[in-house]
Design a protein around this motif. Structure first.
Motif, PDB file in Angstrom:
ATOM      1  N   ALA A   1      59.096   9.331  41.440  1.00 42.18           N
ATOM      2  CA  ALA A   1      59.753  10.608  41.583  1.00 42.18           C
ATOM      3  C   ALA A   1      58.809  11.746  41.235  1.00 42.18           C
ATOM      4  CB  ALA A   1      60.993  10.647  40.713  1.00 42.18           C
ATOM      5  N   ALA A   2      58.028  11.579  40.178  1.00 46.83           N
ATOM      6  CA  ALA A   2      57.095  12.635  39.776  1.00 46.83           C
ATOM      7  C   ALA A   2      56.037  12.862  40.849  1.00 46.83           C
ATOM      8  CB  ALA A   2      56.438  12.279  38.447  1.00 46.83           C
ATOM      9  N   LEU A   3      55.566  11.772  41.460  1.00 48.98           N
ATOM     10  CA  LEU A   3      54.561  11.923  42.515  1.00 48.98           C
ATOM     11  C   LEU A   3      55.141  12.642  43.724  1.00 48.98           C
ATOM     12  CD1 LEU A   3      52.728   8.472  42.320  1.00 48.98           C
ATOM     13  CD2 LEU A   3      52.071  10.638  41.288  1.00 48.98           C
ATOM     14  N   LYS A   4      56.399  12.374  44.032  1.00 48.50           N
ATOM     15  CA  LYS A   4      57.060  13.057  45.144  1.00 48.50           C
ATOM     16  C   LYS A   4      57.142  14.554  44.854  1.00 48.50           C
ATOM     17  CE  LYS A   4      60.887  11.197  46.603  1.00 48.50           C
ATOM     18  NZ  LYS A   4      62.303  10.851  46.809  1.00 48.50           N
ATOM     19  N   ASN A   5      57.467  14.904  43.611  1.00 43.57           N
ATOM     20  CA  ASN A   5      57.531  16.308  43.224  1.00 43.57           C
ATOM     21  C   ASN A   5      56.167  16.977  43.344  1.00 43.57           C
ATOM     22  OD1 ASN A   5      60.252  16.091  42.671  1.00 43.57           O
ATOM     23  ND2 ASN A   5      59.945  15.791  40.477  1.00 43.57           N
ATOM     24  N   LEU A   6      55.117  16.281  42.937  1.00 43.75           N
ATOM     25  CA  LEU A   6      53.775  16.833  43.074  1.00 43.75           C
ATOM     26  C   LEU A   6      53.431  17.071  44.537  1.00 43.75           C
ATOM     27  CD1 LEU A   6      51.744  14.766  40.457  1.00 43.75           C
ATOM     28  CD2 LEU A   6      52.282  17.207  40.362  1.00 43.75           C
ATOM     29  N   ARG A   7      53.791  16.118  45.382  1.00 45.51           N
ATOM     30  CA  ARG A   7      53.479  16.264  46.810  1.00 45.51           C
ATOM     31  C   ARG A   7      54.178  17.471  47.435  1.00 45.51           C
ATOM     32  NH1 ARG A   7      52.926  10.222  47.322  1.00 45.51           N
ATOM     33  NH2 ARG A   7      50.729   9.963  47.863  1.00 45.51           N
TER      34      ARG A   7
ATOM     35  N   VAL B 139      51.740   3.984  34.925  1.00 46.89           N
ATOM     36  CA  VAL B 139      52.335   3.485  33.687  1.00 46.89           C
ATOM     37  C   VAL B 139      53.472   4.429  33.300  1.00 46.89           C
ATOM     38  CG1 VAL B 139      51.926   3.141  31.209  1.00 46.89           C
ATOM     39  CG2 VAL B 139      50.254   2.332  32.884  1.00 46.89           C
ATOM     40  N   GLY B 140      54.609   3.844  32.936  1.00 50.57           N
ATOM     41  CA  GLY B 140      55.780   4.624  32.561  1.00 50.57           C
ATOM     42  C   GLY B 140      56.791   4.774  33.683  1.00 50.57           C
ATOM     43  N   SER B 141      56.419   4.349  34.900  1.00 47.08           N
ATOM     44  CA  SER B 141      57.358   4.426  36.023  1.00 47.08           C
ATOM     45  C   SER B 141      58.446   3.371  35.855  1.00 47.08           C
ATOM     46  CB  SER B 141      56.643   4.171  37.351  1.00 47.08           C
ATOM     47  OG  SER B 141      55.656   5.143  37.598  1.00 47.08           O
ATOM     48  N   LEU B 142      59.679   3.757  36.136  1.00 53.04           N
ATOM     49  CA  LEU B 142      60.792   2.819  36.147  1.00 53.04           C
ATOM     50  C   LEU B 142      61.022   2.432  37.595  1.00 53.04           C
ATOM     51  CD1 LEU B 142      62.739   1.627  34.008  1.00 53.04           C
ATOM     52  CD2 LEU B 142      64.373   3.386  34.669  1.00 53.04           C
ATOM     53  N   VAL B 143      61.023   1.132  37.887  1.00 51.16           N
ATOM     54  CA  VAL B 143      61.076   0.659  39.269  1.00 51.16           C
ATOM     55  C   VAL B 143      62.140  -0.413  39.466  1.00 51.16           C
ATOM     56  CG1 VAL B 143      58.630   1.178  39.699  1.00 51.16           C
ATOM     57  CG2 VAL B 143      59.261  -1.088  38.865  1.00 51.16           C
ATOM     58  N   ARG B 144      62.630  -0.507  40.715  1.00 46.17           N
ATOM     59  CA  ARG B 144      63.574  -1.553  41.108  1.00 46.17           C
ATOM     60  C   ARG B 144      62.804  -2.576  41.940  1.00 46.17           C
ATOM     61  NH1 ARG B 144      68.816  -1.541  41.049  1.00 46.17           N
ATOM     62  NH2 ARG B 144      68.914   0.722  40.938  1.00 46.17           N
TER      63      ARG B 144
ATOM     64  N   ILE C 237      61.684   6.260  28.114  1.00 40.19           N
ATOM     65  CA  ILE C 237      60.469   5.543  28.512  1.00 40.19           C
ATOM     66  C   ILE C 237      59.544   5.266  27.322  1.00 40.19           C
ATOM     67  CG2 ILE C 237      58.353   5.724  29.893  1.00 40.19           C
ATOM     68  CD1 ILE C 237      60.817   5.168  31.597  1.00 40.19           C
ATOM     69  N   ALA C 238      59.350   6.239  26.467  1.00 43.74           N
ATOM     70  CA  ALA C 238      58.420   6.111  25.339  1.00 43.74           C
ATOM     71  C   ALA C 238      58.764   4.930  24.427  1.00 43.74           C
ATOM     72  CB  ALA C 238      58.380   7.403  24.538  1.00 43.74           C
ATOM     73  N   ASN C 239      60.029   4.545  24.381  1.00 42.95           N
ATOM     74  CA  ASN C 239      60.432   3.419  23.532  1.00 42.95           C
ATOM     75  C   ASN C 239      59.861   2.088  24.003  1.00 42.95           C
ATOM     76  OD1 ASN C 239      61.929   5.202  22.013  1.00 42.95           O
ATOM     77  ND2 ASN C 239      63.873   4.655  22.952  1.00 42.95           N
TER      78      ASN C 239
ATOM     79  N   GLY D  75      62.606  -2.544  35.976  1.00 45.46           N
ATOM     80  CA  GLY D  75      61.592  -2.675  34.942  1.00 45.46           C
ATOM     81  C   GLY D  75      60.737  -1.436  34.833  1.00 45.46           C
ATOM     82  N   ILE D  76      59.976  -1.384  33.753  1.00 47.81           N
ATOM     83  CA  ILE D  76      59.063  -0.275  33.510  1.00 47.81           C
ATOM     84  C   ILE D  76      57.630  -0.765  33.643  1.00 47.81           C
ATOM     85  CG2 ILE D  76      59.118  -0.633  31.016  1.00 47.81           C
ATOM     86  CD1 ILE D  76      58.840   2.404  30.707  1.00 47.81           C
ATOM     87  N   VAL D  77      56.806   0.012  34.309  1.00 41.07           N
ATOM     88  CA  VAL D  77      55.395  -0.337  34.485  1.00 41.07           C
ATOM     89  C   VAL D  77      54.684  -0.087  33.162  1.00 41.07           C
ATOM     90  CG1 VAL D  77      53.257   0.194  35.719  1.00 41.07           C
ATOM     91  CG2 VAL D  77      55.457   0.276  36.932  1.00 41.07           C
ATOM     92  N   ILE D  78      54.030  -1.124  32.620  1.00 46.19           N
ATOM     93  CA  ILE D  78      53.313  -0.964  31.356  1.00 46.19           C
ATOM     94  C   ILE D  78      51.800  -1.127  31.515  1.00 46.19           C
ATOM     95  CG2 ILE D  78      55.283  -1.546  29.905  1.00 46.19           C
ATOM     96  CD1 ILE D  78      54.045  -4.347  29.550  1.00 46.19           C
ATOM     97  N   ARG D  79      51.357  -1.646  32.666  1.00 45.06           N
ATOM     98  CA  ARG D  79      49.921  -1.738  32.954  1.00 45.06           C
ATOM     99  C   ARG D  79      49.755  -1.779  34.457  1.00 45.06           C
ATOM    100  NH1 ARG D  79      46.410  -5.441  34.265  1.00 45.06           N
ATOM    101  NH2 ARG D  79      47.734  -7.210  33.842  1.00 45.06           N
ATOM    102  N   VAL D  80      48.771  -1.023  34.945  1.00 47.57           N
ATOM    103  CA  VAL D  80      48.506  -0.995  36.378  1.00 47.57           C
ATOM    104  C   VAL D  80      47.201  -1.725  36.662  1.00 47.57           C
ATOM    105  CG1 VAL D  80      49.801   1.135  36.797  1.00 47.57           C
ATOM    106  CG2 VAL D  80      47.369   1.262  36.214  1.00 47.57           C
ATOM    107  N   PRO D  81      47.011  -2.166  37.907  1.00 46.24           N
ATOM    108  CA  PRO D  81      45.754  -2.835  38.256  1.00 46.24           C
ATOM    109  C   PRO D  81      44.556  -1.906  38.061  1.00 46.24           C
ATOM    110  CG  PRO D  81      47.387  -3.108  39.999  1.00 46.24           C
ATOM    111  CD  PRO D  81      47.924  -2.105  39.035  1.00 46.24           C
ATOM    112  N   THR D  82      43.459  -2.489  37.631  1.00 43.42           N
ATOM    113  CA  THR D  82      42.194  -1.752  37.492  1.00 43.42           C
ATOM    114  C   THR D  82      41.106  -2.565  38.175  1.00 43.42           C
ATOM    115  OG1 THR D  82      41.601  -2.840  35.410  1.00 43.42           O
ATOM    116  CG2 THR D  82      42.906  -0.811  35.242  1.00 43.42           C
ATOM    117  N   ARG D  83      39.912  -2.037  38.164  1.00 48.10           N
ATOM    118  CA  ARG D  83      38.785  -2.797  38.741  1.00 48.10           C
ATOM    119  C   ARG D  83      38.541  -4.085  37.961  1.00 48.10           C
ATOM    120  NH1 ARG D  83      35.033   2.341  39.146  1.00 48.10           N
ATOM    121  NH2 ARG D  83      36.186   3.371  40.811  1.00 48.10           N
TER     122      ARG D  83
END
Length: 103
Positions: free
Chosen positions: A1-7, A31-36, A98-100, A43-51
């Protein structure tokens, strides 16, 4: 949702090319995104893929039938499974702070 707002601000308040670079670096679900998921779990994203590490790590907070879990279940979606994410979820609709769940 935040990314959509930025766009929506792209080209007016934000430089379009720089905004796309920012979104690319954050990923579609930072990280912090709530997803279905396709299973209807939330669930909540707690780590994203990196190199260095592939896969996205989630804490599942709600069961497929919408019940809040007493203890979140940690799962890792490998790169091929990222398509299981079907939507973002507004944390306010689920009364989630989310912070919890981070840290």
């Amino acid at each position: 949702a935040a990314l959509k707002n930025l766009r929506t601000m792209s080209g007016s308040a934000l430089h379009p090319e720089l905004l796309e670079k920012l979104i690319e670096s954050l990923g579609h679900y930072p990280v912090g995104s709530l997803v279905r998921l396709d299973s209807n779990e939330i669930g909540i994203v707690i780590r994203v893929p990196t190199r260095e590490r592939s896969g996205m790590e989630l804490k599942i907070l709600f069961s497929p039938v919408g019940e809040k879990l007493a203890t979140p279940i940690q799962v890792v979606l490998n790169d091929a499974e990222l398509g299981r994410i079907v939507a973002d979820v507004d944390p306010m609709t689920r009364n989630i702070e989310i912070a919890n769940y981070l840290g």
